[in-house]
Design an enzyme around this catalytic site. Structure first.
Site, PDB file in Angstrom:
ATOM      1  CG  ASP A 358      -1.842  -1.119   1.351  1.00 36.63           C
ATOM      2  OD1 ASP A 358      -1.434  -2.297   0.751  1.00 36.63           O
ATOM      3  OD2 ASP A 358      -2.610  -1.171   2.324  1.00 36.63           O
ATOM      4  CD  GLU A 487      -5.361  -9.573  -0.842  1.00 40.03           C
ATOM      5  OE1 GLU A 487      -4.313  -9.135  -0.539  1.00 40.03           O
ATOM      6  OE2 GLU A 487      -6.557  -9.305   0.043  1.00 40.03           O
ATOM      7  CE  LYS A 599      -9.941  -7.563   0.161  1.00 44.81           C
ATOM      8  NZ  LYS A 599      -8.986  -8.225   0.742  1.00 44.81           N
ATOM      9  CD  GLN A 600      -7.379  -4.675  -3.553  1.00 47.47           C
ATOM     10  OE1 GLN A 600      -7.400  -5.339  -2.515  1.00 47.47           O
ATOM     11  NE2 GLN A 600      -6.093  -3.988  -3.776  1.00 47.47           N
TER      12      GLN A 600
END
Length: 767
Positions: A358, A487, A599-600
């Site tokens: 991140d 993920e 998820k993202q």
């Protein structure tokens, strides 16, 4: 989603006390200064549900890994950011009855996080079981002017009785972590002392020998007049306190000023800790609470002068962006290159509080634009210092060369113990290398490449060289058994993003080698010798670059997230019954893995990162295909979608995603804020405004701006540091103004046209 906080441009305000919200508020109202942090736990006793959290940056514990089936390559431990000495504690007795909001009737409760000044305040009236009412007013801060100091003003006023009030300020090192793998306490007592003047406590970790020393002192006022108290001194295992009683009349006010110095062995020798802490505390006591507060608020004013974003006409959006900036500024200040940015900052212990990818993918741009370039440089140096550990990590997984940076770390070692993350989510290497490019591209500091950057780039390229496998029948290279940013897919073949970032890394490494050879031949030769880099390696990299396989759907003309992705049921999220969401709390892991839901950002993460490689039609096709399949159950997801939606002119989607990322914790979108705030994703919120609505990019040493107003705002403005010039960009309803607040001229491009903004001047461009 849970909305219970008041809207205010500069403060987070909670009116009324609901125990069901308390742990959420403990996260949201956290304070810190880059050196230490504190959840918004109550000073007085609270027997209700609470997650105690006092944290010292860089102090951690290697909690032994706990898994059902040990696999070769697993890390030995998971790094836990430790709950340290509880320094805020003040027990309160009213005529011998403990003040405890869990058993009192609470009236007029207000908790406020003043983001402009960096303070946490709380006021309320408590009616005790015997009918006595007391009014409490407390304010505290962790000083960013004096990093080791925390200060509290705690006022008690009896409203309907005369009697006795007992106060017990204390230091408590007998604390635990909620996420301990074996319900173990991690601290041992080293020493303690309670004198008439102060109380001291030194504790150390059972492993790694981190020492933390805390020294406490206080002053007491009654109706504004200092009083001398003769306290009872208390010492127990890992606990020291002063306790005193005062007789008070109805409406008389008792004020306790508590000062604490917290110092650690990261910065001082063990035998110096007590002396340093006492000196720091004495200096703070000499100037007093008000001066400390003024120093602190002045320092915050300086931070806001460089990083504030102003949004006119939308209080929810304004409050949210300032909350995100506030948390980032109080989590990391860049002064210590041994530190990094944990995903929860100083707001909770989940995820171990360690360093993730991140930092490079989301946080670096914020610090590049809002602080001196040395701050961002220190984030890169942090990774360079871990290069040898990254090479060890690769060897542990069976690689003969190269570096695999850890998914989660404190000291460079991998400490994440889920196999699909530790072994497979190797795309994190791409974030490390892109951060080097991002820093050099933004700052123009090419010296970093010869000093540090090339070594990291070369070792990661070596890892990718060995990680791919060549398929002779297809004359292509592939990447098998990986997990991408999404993920909700594990152990897939040819994740597009991972393949793309591997090739990008090798391409950039070759470019850096070529440029160094031309511009700094002596440095180039030295590094070639140090790295023992051979021609056959770079030739192999070129072959991989030319022959890498990328999954692609010709019919839809979109990049496929991985092989077999189109074999899934492509029902969009909007057609799911809302009772299914969030998936990670409603579905089994097996069902999630078999589903199409994302998820993202995954493919879109790659398009966002390498944006200049794709035309707008390509961005649109992929966004229109993948966004409807995305559940945004990672805090890192909405910002990427908001930025891309801005480019595509999807104003409502861009605004929707901005609100989701910016108010993720304030409105508890993912039903998990009680564990701590999503600190690293807050940098993504900043990017949503600056890179999204502001359209900021850097190309060929020029700052490009392509801003637009989302329509919900009258105007917005942001500031960026760019190559030593501080620029304020204001986007109104009809024009854009770029103001240079320094004397350093800046070259900018607005809507495709080049301008020079001279020092202390501005330009204005029509929308």
């Amino acid at each position: 989603m849970k909305q219970y906080l008041q809207l205010d441009p500069w403060s987070i305000i909670e009116e009324g006390f609901d125990p069901q919200n308390h742990e959420i508020s403990e996260s949201i109202f956290s304070i810190g200064n880059g050196y230490m942090g504190q959840r918004a736990n109550f000073e007085e006793k609270y027997s209700g549900s609470s997650l105690q959290g006092s944290y010292m940056a860089g102090v951690y514990y290697p909690d032994k890994t706990r898994v059902g089936w040990w696999k070769n390559g697993y890390p030995e431990y998971f790094a836990k950011v430790l709950n340290c000495t509880n320094w805020i504690g003040i027990d309160v007795l009213i005529d011998g009855v403990a003040l405890d909001l869990a058993v009192c009737t609470v009236k007029d409760f207000v908790r406020e996080l003043n983001m402009k000044e960096g303070t946490l305040s709380r006021s309320f009236i408590a009616e005790l079981p015997d009918g006595k009412e007391v009014q409490i007013a407390a304010i505290r801060f962790t000083s960013i002017a004096r990093k080791e100091i925390g200060a509290i003003r705690y006022a008690v006023t009896p409203l309907n009785f005369s009697g006795s009030i007992s106060l017990t300020p204390y230091l408590d090192g007998d604390v635990s972590n909620k996420d301990s793998n074996y319900d173990e306490k991690f601290w041992l007592e080293v020493s303690k002392e309670v004198t008439a003047a102060d109380a001291t406590l030194t504790i150390k970790t059972k492993k790694l020998d981190f020492h933390v020393t805390s020294v406490m002192a206080y002053t007491v006022l009654k109706n504004g007049t200092p009083v001398t108290v003769t306290p009872e001194t208390i010492d127990k295992e890992k606990y020291v306190a002063h306790s005193f009683k005062l007789d008070v009349q109805e409406k008389e006010q008792i004020v306790l000023y508590k000062y604490v110095a917290n110092v650690t062995s990261r910065d001082h020798n063990n035998d110096q800790l007590l002396g340093v802490a006492r000196n720091v505390l004495q200096s703070a006591m000499e100037v007093g609470f008000q001066v400390l507060l003024e120093e602190h608020t002045t320092a915050w004013a300086e931070k806001w002068s460089e990083s504030d974003i102003v949004i006119e006409g939308d209080v929810a959006a304004q409050q949210a962006i300032r909350f995100n900036i506030f948390q980032l500024n109080q989590t990391y200040n860049g002064e210590d290159d041994r530190l990094n940015i944990g995903p929860k900052g100083f707001t909770g212990e989940k995820y171990g509080g360690s360093t993730y990818w991140d930092t490079e993918a989301y946080c670096l741009p914020f610090y590049l634009s809002t602080a001196d370039e040395s701050i961002a440089r220190n984030l890169l140096v942090y990774r360079y210092k871990h290069l040898e550990k990254a090479k060890e990590n690769a060897k542990k997984l069976g690689f003969s060369k190269g570096a695999l940076y850890p998914m989660v770390t404190m000291n460079g070692e991998e400490c994440h113990n889920e196999w699909e993350i530790t072994f497979e989510e190797i795309h994190r290497n791409g974030a490390i290398t892109y951060a080097i490019y991002n820093y050099v591209n933004y700052t123009g500091d090419t010296s970093y490449l010869g000093q540090y950057g090339l070594e990291v780039l070369a070792e990661i390229s070596r890892f990718w060289e060995e990680r791919v496998n060549y398929v002779p029948a297809k004359d292509q290279y592939m990447m098998l058994g990986v997990t991408g940013p999404n993920e909700y897919e594990n152990n897939v073949n040819n994740n597009w993003y991972t393949n793309k970032m591997a090739v990008w890394t090798m391409t950039y490494t070759l470019e850096v080698l070529d440029n160094l050879h031309k511009t700094e031949p002596a440095v180039y030769n030295e590094l070639i010798e140090k790295l023992q880099l051979k021609e056959d390696e770079t030739s192999k990299w070129r072959d991989i670059i030319a022959k890498m396989y990328y999954p692609y759907d010709e019919e839809r003309q979109v990049f496929l997230q991985q092989d077999g992705f189109l074999d899934k049921d492509l029902t969009p999220v909007k057609e799911l019954d809302p009772s299914n969401l969030p998936l990670n709390q409603q579905w089994s892991w097996d069902r999630i893995l078999r589903s199409v839901y994302i998820k993202q950002a995954d493919v879109l993460q790659g398009i966002f990162t390498l944006r200049d490689q794709f035309d707008l039609d390509t961005v649109k096709r992929n966004f229109d295909f993948y966004e409807p399949l995305t559940v945004h159950e990672s805090s890192l997801s909405p910002c990427v979608h908001s930025i891309l939606a801005c480019e595509l002119g999807y104003k409502e989607k861009a605004y929707e995603m901005y609100l989701r990322t910016s108010r993720l914790d304030l409105d508890n979108y993912n039903n998990d804020t009680e564990d701590g705030c999503h600190t690293t994703s807050m940098a993504g919120t900043w990017m949503s405004v600056v890179h999204g609505f502001g359209g900021l990019r850097v190309r060929n040493g020029v700052l490009h701006l392509n801003p637009f107003n989302p329509g919900h705002w009258k105007s917005f403005s942001f500031k960026v540091m760019f190559r030593h010039a501080l620029l304020k960009v204001t986007v109104g309803e009809h024009d854009v103004t770029v103001t240079n607040e320094t004397e350093v001229p800046a070259h900018v491009n607005v809507y495709g046209k080049d301008y020079t903004v001279n020092g202390l001047s501005h330009i204005q461009v029509d929308l």
